[in-house]
Design a protein around this motif. Structure first.
Motif, PDB file in Angstrom:
ATOM      1  N   UNK A 867      10.321   2.626  -2.973  1.00 28.43           N
ATOM      2  CA  UNK A 867       9.873   3.689  -3.872  1.00 28.43           C
ATOM      3  C   UNK A 867      10.085   3.318  -5.338  1.00 28.43           C
ATOM      4  N   UNK A 868      11.032   2.410  -5.575  1.00 28.03           N
ATOM      5  CA  UNK A 868      11.306   2.038  -6.958  1.00 28.03           C
ATOM      6  C   UNK A 868      11.929   0.649  -6.975  1.00 28.03           C
ATOM      7  N   UNK A 905       5.747  -1.675  -7.656  1.00 28.65           N
ATOM      8  CA  UNK A 905       5.585  -2.588  -6.524  1.00 28.65           C
ATOM      9  C   UNK A 905       4.109  -2.721  -6.163  1.00 28.65           C
ATOM     10  N   UNK A 906       3.347  -1.610  -6.245  1.00 31.23           N
ATOM     11  CA  UNK A 906       1.896  -1.680  -6.000  1.00 31.23           C
ATOM     12  C   UNK A 906       1.224  -2.576  -7.020  1.00 31.23           C
ATOM     13  N   UNK A 907       1.652  -2.481  -8.258  1.00 27.53           N
ATOM     14  CA  UNK A 907       1.114  -3.333  -9.317  1.00 27.53           C
ATOM     15  C   UNK A 907       1.383  -4.804  -9.008  1.00 27.53           C
ATOM     16  N   UNK A 908       2.603  -5.078  -8.555  1.00 27.72           N
ATOM     17  CA  UNK A 908       2.949  -6.465  -8.231  1.00 27.72           C
ATOM     18  C   UNK A 908       2.179  -6.965  -7.007  1.00 27.72           C
ATOM     19  N   UNK A 928       7.640  -7.892   1.151  1.00 27.73           N
ATOM     20  CA  UNK A 928       7.358  -6.454   1.101  1.00 27.73           C
ATOM     21  C   UNK A 928       5.999  -6.164   1.736  1.00 27.73           C
ATOM     22  N   UNK A 929       5.010  -6.998   1.442  1.00 27.21           N
ATOM     23  CA  UNK A 929       3.667  -6.816   2.010  1.00 27.21           C
ATOM     24  C   UNK A 929       3.701  -6.949   3.527  1.00 27.21           C
ATOM     25  N   UNK A 930       4.437  -7.927   3.996  1.00 23.34           N
ATOM     26  CA  UNK A 930       4.522  -8.123   5.437  1.00 23.34           C
ATOM     27  C   UNK A 930       5.196  -6.929   6.115  1.00 23.34           C
ATOM     28  N   UNK A 931       6.276  -6.424   5.500  1.00 24.73           N
ATOM     29  CA  UNK A 931       6.998  -5.287   6.078  1.00 24.73           C
ATOM     30  C   UNK A 931       6.161  -4.018   6.044  1.00 24.73           C
ATOM     31  N   UNK A 932       5.532  -3.757   4.904  1.00 28.29           N
ATOM     32  CA  UNK A 932       4.728  -2.532   4.772  1.00 28.29           C
ATOM     33  C   UNK A 932       3.453  -2.592   5.602  1.00 28.29           C
ATOM     34  N   UNK A 933       2.980  -3.788   5.896  1.00 27.08           N
ATOM     35  CA  UNK A 933       1.795  -3.911   6.751  1.00 27.08           C
ATOM     36  C   UNK A 933       2.089  -3.484   8.171  1.00 27.08           C
ATOM     37  N   UNK A 934       3.331  -3.632   8.574  1.00 31.93           N
ATOM     38  CA  UNK A 934       3.738  -3.215   9.913  1.00 31.93           C
ATOM     39  C   UNK A 934       4.072  -1.735   9.978  1.00 31.93           C
ATOM     40  N   UNK A 938       6.507   2.224   4.572  1.00 30.74           N
ATOM     41  CA  UNK A 938       7.135   1.360   3.572  1.00 30.74           C
ATOM     42  C   UNK A 938       6.270   1.201   2.329  1.00 30.74           C
ATOM     43  N   UNK A 939       5.103   1.798   2.363  1.00 35.06           N
ATOM     44  CA  UNK A 939       4.207   1.772   1.196  1.00 35.06           C
ATOM     45  C   UNK A 939       4.154   3.185   0.621  1.00 35.06           C
TER      46      UNK A 939
END
Length: 1116
Positions: A867-868, A905-908, A928-934, A938-939
């Motif tokens: 979230x931050x 994090x979305x910007x990054x 982070x992308x790999x974790x949130x994709x699952x 997490x997004x």
């Protein structure tokens, strides 16, 4: 009567003893020589005084000459024949003394003829003034007189000899002489006027007190014992300083006390008490032999029984009060303790029998002091002492000081009254033997039989045993009240606890400068001595002057007992009386008053706050002082802390152990509440945490001066540690031992929101609104607030965010995470540092051995981190340069106290897709992308914008929570059905991100895993390389992909085509990415290449469009 001078005054002791059967035939010598005693020559002739009615019809008895033959008998007198026949057994008629005893001891309802009364009185008067009275004594007591030097030296003919014999009556061993003296005293003491000198000394006091008249006609001439009883009551009233009390002359006081003393041997000699208690004696003491004060003691023991007549009870009380003023009025006590009194110098010769040394209280205190010093006091004396100590405890009116001060308006709350009661307790000394307090003995009998049956009856340890069972199931209510009443006074004078005094008298003398057991000092009053002892009990070795081991054990025992009830701590009650009434009037249960004072510590007056603070500080060192808490926590202590409790009771380890095991299955509610309360009290002052105080005292004085509250001290020290760590200083300012204990305190504080007052105060409103049903402890309330973070008030939200920021930097302070994942940390992260625990758990999250509950907790923390960026310290450090470079606009819009909800994090992520991030930052974003994709949760941006769409389009996938990327796949598949633009944009961003790395698309990666292995194994992941490889394989007809992979790739191509139409490229890099991932990539590249070639050819054919510049012009 002038010839007698002091004879009867000394005879008065035996006044009531005339129930002994007349002397008959035991000895021929007595029968022969005592003929004049049995049938004395002094017949009933005219008396030396003028009796009012003597001139009237006295019959033949009154006209008889003074001298008669030795054979004269009372039974032959006509005036007494009828009464004698009616009242006296026939076998006694031949013995004048037996007849006299029978008639003068008549019952009140029996009337005797007036003429017979006067005859008997004249007979007694003549008997006591006849010279033969003394000659018989010389004959009967010849052996005794020679043995008693004082009596052998008396001048004959003046009546002094018999007086001396009576004075030494207790030492007369000759049976005949003893019986003779007893008989004569019973005659003389039946009427005070027959006591030589008594009437002269007390005439004015008799008249002033209206105790009676000298004239025989106004009263029954044989009931003049009432006059003595009246004088005795007057003496008691004077001692108690009752209103209107008459001041009796000293000579009369001496005479009264001497009469009481001489009547102490036989119950019959106290004529008033004899008549008052005659029926009660038959009722209660029928088989008790007269003599040596036995009947008195028997009646004393039955004094408060319902069947006891009121008149007898009053007479007994008067006699007990006389004993309290002069112990010699008790025959048995004076006799049993005579040698001990002399041995220990408790009796000082004085002309005033009522002097201080004669008082019962002085005798008891002096002899008790000898016992407490380990001296030997005879068993008979100790038995008598116990009887009279019990007597004092049973009836407070026997202590004139209590009666005097207890009449005031304040009653028992009067300090003078309390001092008088304290003195009484010291005199009675029930601490040495609980049986002295009859009320306590009766009330606690059942408890003693069940809980303390292993202790010998009368042992001082019985009281300690009862205190140990106070407020337990074995204790009964009546015993509880009586026990606290007694302990109230014992707690105020350390000497009243015999075990404590025995073990600590040497330490008290050495360290506190005390005096003897029965001596006091204004500089060191009894209440201050125990305070002195416990201050030395908890001194360190370095501080020196510590208590002996045995004394320290006893001091701890007393402290444990005092903690049961605030009234048992005199200093606390004295200083906190006002605060107890103000703040704690409704707290009446055991232990609640002290807890209440601790809760209101800041509101207490200075004196009370100091004493409560000192006691709390002491408890932090030895929590076993809290007896009620220890009792409640017994299962936990036995299961988890028994070694600490047995071996290290003075270092705060036990409380630390209880805190660490607060949530074990053995923990009960009472123990949990008690431990938590103590934790809450500790935060008020760092001194209340013994281990923390010991470890960090020097650091606090150096780094955090003038800070008192424990929370503030912990924050101050932890901030110092954190700053030193960040600045990589060579030497930390906080000592190693303090840093170690600081970590313990920080972890404990994270367990309960109430242990962080600022956080608790900031979130009280939110707790009552959002977490009302959540119990405190185990950080459950804090977890509830975290889960409802978006609904919190700004102030609470800010505090929770700061808390999370600290926890993410140091996961060991995340109590819930450490508790839920404790076993997984041991399994996977034993070699990881504390600050890397969460990172380690995240890496092992999808392991088959991972506990589901821990996995769920890790996911929660991942959601929080995403979230931050400030909540992800690893990401923050890795992207330190990238964040201000690419996402500054987001930072500019956000306020310092608000969360960014995943915007940075979305910007990054988008910059990752553009391949513009630094390597370190790229690695973190990939993770982070790999974790949130699952797991879409997490997004945060996806969750914010797509919650409704997920509920509408993908309810089954969301409910499954399988964390396999099915929700994201559902959103991608239903992209055309998404209505909300925000959600559609987030899904398009996901598609864009997936082009950069196939690992970001878990569904596609799973479907094509085999093909990647076969066809793209040599191509490193990242930057879209493996995705491009698969696209080329898809276009190559020679390569056969797995059907599922082929299908998924074709779906992605369609999605990307749609995305390109809906969301045109935002820049050259975005355009290049779209081209490279387009299905018409080759065609587009061919067209672009042809265009570039055409421009090159045109340049060659058409030449320059610009004018050539010569070299000279260039050089100019």
């Amino acid at each position: 009567m002038a010839d007698c001078i002091r004879v009867p005054l000394l005879l008065l002791l035996m006044c009531i003893l005339s129930f002994v059967h007349p002397i008959r035939g035991e000895n021929n010598k007595l029968n022969g020589n005592a003929e004049n005693l049995q049938n004395p020559p002094g017949g009933p002739g005219p008396a030396a005084v003028n009796l009012g009615a003597a001139d009237r019809n006295l019959g033949v008895g009154a006209s008889l000459p003074r001298r008669r033959s030795t054979g004269w008998k009372l039974s032959e007198e006509a005036v007494c024949r009828d009464d004698l026949t009616r009242l006296c057994p026939k076998h006694s008629w031949n013995n004048n003394l037996a007849v006299l005893e029978c008639l003068q001891d008549k019952k009140e309802e029996t009337e005797i003829a007036a003429e017979c009364n006067h005859l008997l009185w004249n007979y007694k008067l003549n008997l006591t003034t006849d010279p033969k009275f003394e000659s018989v004594a010389v004959e009967v007591c010849k052996t005794t007189i020679s043995e008693i030097k004082e009596c052998a030296a008396e001048e004959l003919g003046k009546g002094y000899l018999v007086s001396c014999l009576v004075d030494h009556h207790g030492n007369i061993s000759d049976y005949q002489c003893n019986q003779y003296i007893t008989k004569m005293t019973s005659i003389i003491f039946s009427d005070y006027r027959l006591i030589c000198g008594f009437m002269d000394k007390c005439r004015e006091d008799i008249n002033a007190l209206s105790c009676g008249s000298i004239s025989t006609g106004e009263k029954d001439i044989h009931s003049q014992g009432e006059v003595i009883a009246c004088l005795e009551r007057g003496l008691v009233r004077e001692a108690e300083e009752q209103p209107g009390a008459h001041a009796i002359k000293d000579d009369c006081k001496k005479a009264i006390m001497r009469v009481a003393e001489l009547s102490s041997d036989d119950f019959h000699l106290d004529r008033y008490l004899y008549f008052a208690c005659r029926d009660d004696r038959e009722r209660f003491c029928e088989h008790t032999l007269a003599g040596e004060g036995r009947v008195y003691k028997c009646l004393f023991n039955h004094k408060f029984e319902e069947a006891m007549s009121e008149r007898c009870r009053d007479a007994l009380t008067t006699r007990q009060k006389l004993i309290a003023q002069d112990y010699k009025v008790s025959y048995s006590l004076a006799k049993a303790c005579k040698s001990d009194l002399k041995k220990y110098r408790c009796s000082v010769d004085t002309n005033m029998p009522r002097a201080r040394e004669a008082r019962l209280s002085y005798l008891l205190l002096c002899l008790e002091s000898a016992v407490h010093r380990g001296r030997v006091v005879r068993g008979e004396c100790q038995g008598e002492m116990m009887d009279y100590r019990r007597m004092l405890m049973e009836d407070f009116s026997l202590s004139p000081e209590i009666v005097l001060v207890g009449r005031g308006d304040m009653g028992a709350t009067d300090p003078n009254c309390q001092r008088a009661l304290q003195t009484l307790i010291q005199e009675a000394d029930p601490g040495a033997d609980y049986r002295i307090d009859r009320a306590l003995n009766e009330a606690c009998e059942s408890v003693i039989q069940t809980a303390c049956k292993h202790i010998r009856s009368g042992d001082p340890m019985i009281l300690s045993c009862l205190m140990e069972h106070l407020y337990t199931e074995k204790m009964v209510e009546d015993c509880e009240h009586r026990l606290l009443e007694l302990q109230y006074f014992i707690a105020r004078d350390w000497k009243l606890d015999p075990i404590l005094y025995k073990k600590c008298q040497g330490d008290a003398s050495r360290l506190c400068h005390t005096h003897g057991w029965n001596e006091t000092s204004e500089m060191m009053p009894p209440g201050a001595i125990f305070s002195c002892l416990y201050r030395h009990a908890y001194r360190s070795v370095e501080q020196g002057r510590r208590l002996s081991r045995d004394c320290k054990v006893e001091v701890q025992r007393i402290l444990h007992q005092r903690a049961l009830d605030v009234k048992l701590d005199p200093e606390l009650q004295r200083r906190c009386m006002t605060d107890l009434g103000k703040w704690c009037s409704e707290k009446t249960e055991a232990g609640q008053e002290l807890e209440c004072l601790q809760d209101h510590l800041e509101d207490l007056v200075s004196d009370c706050r100091d004493v409560v603070g000192n006691l709390t500080e002491l408890e932090s060192e030895d929590i076993q002082i809290e007896a009620l808490l220890m009792r409640a926590c017994e299962p936990v202590i036995q299961g988890h802390c028994h070694e600490v409790a047995d071996n290290q009771i003075d270092t705060g380890d036990l409380m630390e152990c209880l805190v660490q095991n607060k949530h074990q299955k053995e923990m009960n509610e009472k123990c949990l509440v008690g431990v938590t309360h103590f934790q809450l009290i500790q935060i008020k002052d760092f001194r209340f945490s013994y281990k923390f105080k010991t470890a960090c005292k020097e650091d606090v004085l150096k780094l955090c001066p003038n800070i008192k509250k424990k929370v503030d001290v912990v924050i101050c020290l932890s901030t110092t540690v954190r700053n030193d760590t960040l600045q990589d200083v060579k030497e930390q300012r906080v000592s190693v031992k303090c840093r170690k204990q600081l970590r313990v305190e920080e972890v404990e504080m994270s367990e309960d929101i109430r242990l962080d007052p600022e956080l608790y105060d900031s979130c009280k409103q939110d707790i009552s609104k959002l977490c009302q049903s959540v119990t405190y402890g185990n950080a459950q309330v804090i977890e509830c607030l975290k889960e409802n973070k978006r609904q919190l008030t700004p102030r609470c939200h800010q505090r929770i965010f700061k808390l999370q920021e600290v926890e993410m930097v140091d996961p060991e302070l995340d109590y819930q995470l450490m508790r839920v994942c404790k076993h997984m940390i041991r399994r996977f992260c034993t070699e990881s540092e504390g600050k890397n625990v969460l990172q380690c758990l995240k890496q092992n999250k999808n392991s088959e051995l991972m506990d589901p509950k821990c996995k769920q907790m890790i996911t929660k923390r991942q959601i929080t981190q995403n979230t931050d960026y400030r909540l992800n310290p690893v990401l923050r450090k890795a992207c330190k340069a990238d964040i201000p470079k690419f996402c500054q606009s987001i930072l500019n819009k956000a306020s310092a106290d608000s969360e960014l909800e995943g915007q940075v994090i979305s910007c990054l992520k988008l910059k990752y897709a553009d391949q513009r991030l630094s390597p370190d930052c790229e690695d973190q974003i990939r993770v982070i992308l790999q974790e949130s994709a699952l797991d879409y949760r997490l997004d945060p941006q996806l969750q914010i914008h797509c919650t409704q769409e997920i509920s509408r389009l993908c309810p089954e996938e969301a409910a499954a929570q399988e964390q396999t990327g099915q929700v994201e796949e559902c959103l991608k598949v239903n992209l055309l059905k998404i209505k909300q633009e925000g959600c559609k944009k987030e899904v398009l961003n996901m598609l864009k991100e997936s082009k950069a790395d196939i690992f970001v698309d878990p569904v596609l990666h799973t479907a094509c895993a085999l093909d990647i292995k076969h066809h793209c194994a040599a191509i490193p992941p990242g930057r879209g390389r493996q995705m491009s490889c698969l696209m080329e394989a898809l276009q190559d007809k020679r390569v056969r992909l797995q059907p599922e992979c082929k299908k998924r790739l074709q779906d992605r191509i369609d999605m990307w085509s749609y995305a390109a139409k809906v969301a045109p490229a935002e820049g050259f890099s975005d355009l290049a990415m779209q081209v490279m991932t387009s299905p018409s990539k080759n065609y587009i590249l061919t067209v672009i290449g042809a265009g570039v070639a055409l421009l090159f050819l045109m340049g060659l054919l058409c030449g320059r469009f610009t004018k050539r510049v010569t070299q000279e012009l260039k050089d100019r």
